[in-house]
Design a protein around this motif. Structure first.
Motif, PDB file in Angstrom:
ATOM      1  N   ILE A 145       0.791  -1.079   0.110  1.00  0.00           N
ATOM      2  CA  ILE A 145       0.109   0.086  -0.110  1.00  0.00           C
ATOM      3  C   ILE A 145       0.861   1.143  -0.058  1.00  0.00           C
ATOM      4  O   ILE A 145       2.127   1.165   0.449  1.00  0.00           O
ATOM      5  N   GLY A 146       0.278   2.251  -0.654  1.00  0.00           N
ATOM      6  CA  GLY A 146       0.994   3.519  -0.734  1.00  0.00           C
ATOM      7  C   GLY A 146       0.927   4.569   0.223  1.00  0.00           C
ATOM      8  O   GLY A 146       0.472   4.498   1.531  1.00  0.00           O
ATOM      9  N   PRO A 147       1.721   5.711   0.233  1.00  0.00           N
ATOM     10  CA  PRO A 147       1.605   6.983   1.360  1.00  0.00           C
ATOM     11  C   PRO A 147       0.271   7.588   1.029  1.00  0.00           C
ATOM     12  O   PRO A 147      -0.551   6.938   0.418  1.00  0.00           O
ATOM     13  N   ALA A 148       0.133   8.385   1.709  1.00  0.00           N
ATOM     14  CA  ALA A 148      -0.984   9.329   1.488  1.00  0.00           C
ATOM     15  C   ALA A 148      -1.349   9.735   0.059  1.00  0.00           C
ATOM     16  O   ALA A 148      -0.473  10.122  -0.649  1.00  0.00           O
ATOM     17  N   ARG A 149      -2.636   9.700  -0.546  1.00  0.00           N
ATOM     18  CA  ARG A 149      -3.132  10.075  -1.753  1.00  0.00           C
ATOM     19  C   ARG A 149      -2.893  11.797  -1.627  1.00  0.00           C
ATOM     20  O   ARG A 149      -3.065  12.469  -0.580  1.00  0.00           O
ATOM     21  N   ALA A 150      -2.572  12.279  -3.180  1.00  0.00           N
ATOM     22  CA  ALA A 150      -2.626  13.736  -3.181  1.00  0.00           C
ATOM     23  C   ALA A 150      -3.848  14.290  -2.500  1.00  0.00           C
ATOM     24  O   ALA A 150      -4.809  13.761  -2.965  1.00  0.00           O
ATOM     25  N   GLY A 151      -3.809  15.530  -1.888  1.00  0.00           N
ATOM     26  CA  GLY A 151      -5.110  16.166  -1.420  1.00  0.00           C
ATOM     27  C   GLY A 151      -5.583  15.701  -0.105  1.00  0.00           C
ATOM     28  O   GLY A 151      -6.542  16.450   0.522  1.00  0.00           O
ATOM     29  N   MET A 152      -5.029  14.712   0.229  1.00  0.00           N
ATOM     30  CA  MET A 152      -5.643  14.323   1.540  1.00  0.00           C
ATOM     31  C   MET A 152      -4.689  14.865   2.741  1.00  0.00           C
ATOM     32  O   MET A 152      -3.585  14.768   2.506  1.00  0.00           O
ATOM     33  N   PRO A 153      -5.236  15.286   3.971  1.00  0.00           N
ATOM     34  CA  PRO A 153      -4.287  15.775   4.988  1.00  0.00           C
ATOM     35  C   PRO A 153      -3.133  14.815   5.448  1.00  0.00           C
ATOM     36  O   PRO A 153      -3.413  13.865   5.847  1.00  0.00           O
ATOM     37  N   ARG A 154      -1.945  15.278   5.473  1.00  0.00           N
ATOM     38  CA  ARG A 154      -0.916  14.610   6.067  1.00  0.00           C
ATOM     39  C   ARG A 154      -0.558  15.137   7.573  1.00  0.00           C
ATOM     40  O   ARG A 154       0.099  14.366   8.162  1.00  0.00           O
ATOM     41  N   ARG A 155      -1.402  16.020   8.083  1.00  0.00           N
ATOM     42  CA  ARG A 155      -1.355  16.354   9.334  1.00  0.00           C
ATOM     43  C   ARG A 155      -2.701  16.614   9.802  1.00  0.00           C
ATOM     44  O   ARG A 155      -3.591  17.031   9.131  1.00  0.00           O
ATOM     45  N   ILE A 156      -3.157  15.929  11.040  1.00  0.00           N
ATOM     46  CA  ILE A 156      -4.342  16.468  11.498  1.00  0.00           C
ATOM     47  C   ILE A 156      -4.675  17.876  11.444  1.00  0.00           C
ATOM     48  O   ILE A 156      -4.040  18.449  12.148  1.00  0.00           O
TER      49      ILE A 156
END
Length: 348
Positions: free
Chosen positions: A317-328
């Motif tokens: 599985i990959g890291p975060a998708r583009a556009g989704m928050p990387r920090r709460i």
């Protein structure tokens, strides 16, 4: 918006919580014996605006949010949004867990605002302050109307949740995804059942949340998992990280994004009190680790991120998708959430 703005002029000097909220002549109280709401007070308010602008200093990849609730019965001891309850003259500890503000007109108001010529159809994020699928949603059912409005206006949106109640609205999510961009992220920081019962007592279990991820993906909706929070010395052992990432991968999640616990004012005091009660031997270690502020040191954050990303690659599985928050997301000052015509529904 601060709670004193909701009072009548004659009530403006009151120091009691209910009067500060609504004014003594504007409170209606009803009591229910349903076990799931025992000890919780719902403050029903009518908002004047429901689409809120994220403060300019925020690092979030979105500018607009919708938050139908304030306060959260999930009762996560680390919740970063606890401080926002103090803006309402409410307690950030037990008060945050049990004094829930409900914007009862949110669906109709959102539909009107989306139809305004001034609205440009920008992305709207939900679940960025408190969970829009907390237990209160089972009673008030605000999200179907909200999702229906977003679908009908083909307005892009994202949801971050720990609530399995999102599956109730599966059909609406599928319909919306056919006409606009829909991003769903489920928060699962660890899979340890003993830790979950004490640190997130009002949430569905991590296993049930991952079951929700599986169901959503089976219906064609891409779901990322926010692995948050990774709790130092309690859920960060390499074997624990591996077990969590393995379970996330098995759920069919399209991405996993780790986030180390951060302890902002309001949350910090409540979490440290919990830590002193349940893990007193860790108090000094936390005081040293968070000595410089709300966030763990960069070296620690980078170590956790690297470990989780390596495991994610191993499990496919990959890291975060583009556009989704990387920090709460950080809670916005609620000055842009004016309300009127409030009533109070108390469930004891």
């Amino acid at each position: 918006m601060r709670w004193e703005n909701l009072t009548t002029e004659s009530d403006s000097h009151s120091r009691t919580a209910d009067v500060a909220l609504f004014g003594a002549d504007a409170v209606t109280t009803r009591t229910f014996d349903t076990p799931e709401f025992r000890g919780i007070t719902f403050h029903e308010v009518r908002a004047r605006s429901i689409i809120n602008r994220v403060p300019g200093a925020s690092r979030m990849p979105f500018e607009w949010t919708v938050n139908p609730y304030r306060g959260c019965s999930h009762a996560c001891v680390y919740c970063f949004a606890r401080k926002s309850h103090s803006y309402l003259d409410l307690d950030t500890g037990l008060g945050f867990d049990s004094q829930i503000v409900v914007k009862v007109n949110a669906p109709d108001l959102l539909r009107r605002q989306l139809g305004s010529r001034r609205w440009l159809g920008e992305h709207i994020a939900m679940g960025t302050n408190v969970d829009c699928y907390q237990r209160a949603e089972g009673r008030y059912r605000l999200m179907p109307g909200i999702l229906g409005a977003l679908r009908d206006h083909a307005n892009p949106f994202s949801i971050l949740t720990k609530g399995t109640l999102i599956l109730r609205d599966l059909d609406l999510l599928v319909q919306a995804s056919e006409v606009t961009d829909v991003g769903i992220s489920v928060s699962v920081g660890f899979t340890d059942p003993a830790l979950w019962r004490t640190v997130e007592p009002g949430t569905p279990s991590p296993e049930r949340r991952l079951d929700a991820v599986r169901t959503l993906t089976e219906h064609g909706i891409d779901v990322g998992v926010l692995m948050a929070p990774v709790i130092p010395f309690l859920s960060d052992h390499p074997a624990q990280l591996r077990a969590t990432v393995r379970a996330i991968a098995a759920s069919g999640a399209t991405s996993v994004t780790p986030l180390v616990l951060h302890l902002r004012p309001g949350a910090r005091e409540w979490f440290m009190a919990w830590l002193g009660q349940h893990h007193p031997h860790l108090v000094r270690r936390y005081e040293r680790l968070y000595a410089e502020g709300s966030y763990a040191p960069k070296w620690y954050q980078r170590r956790i991120t690297r470990q989780v990303h390596d495991l994610a690659q191993e499990y496919g599985i990959g890291p975060a998708r583009a556009g989704m928050p990387r920090r709460i997301p950080e809670p916005a000052d609620p000055v842009d959430e004016p309300v009127s015509e409030p009533t109070q529904l108390s469930l004891i």
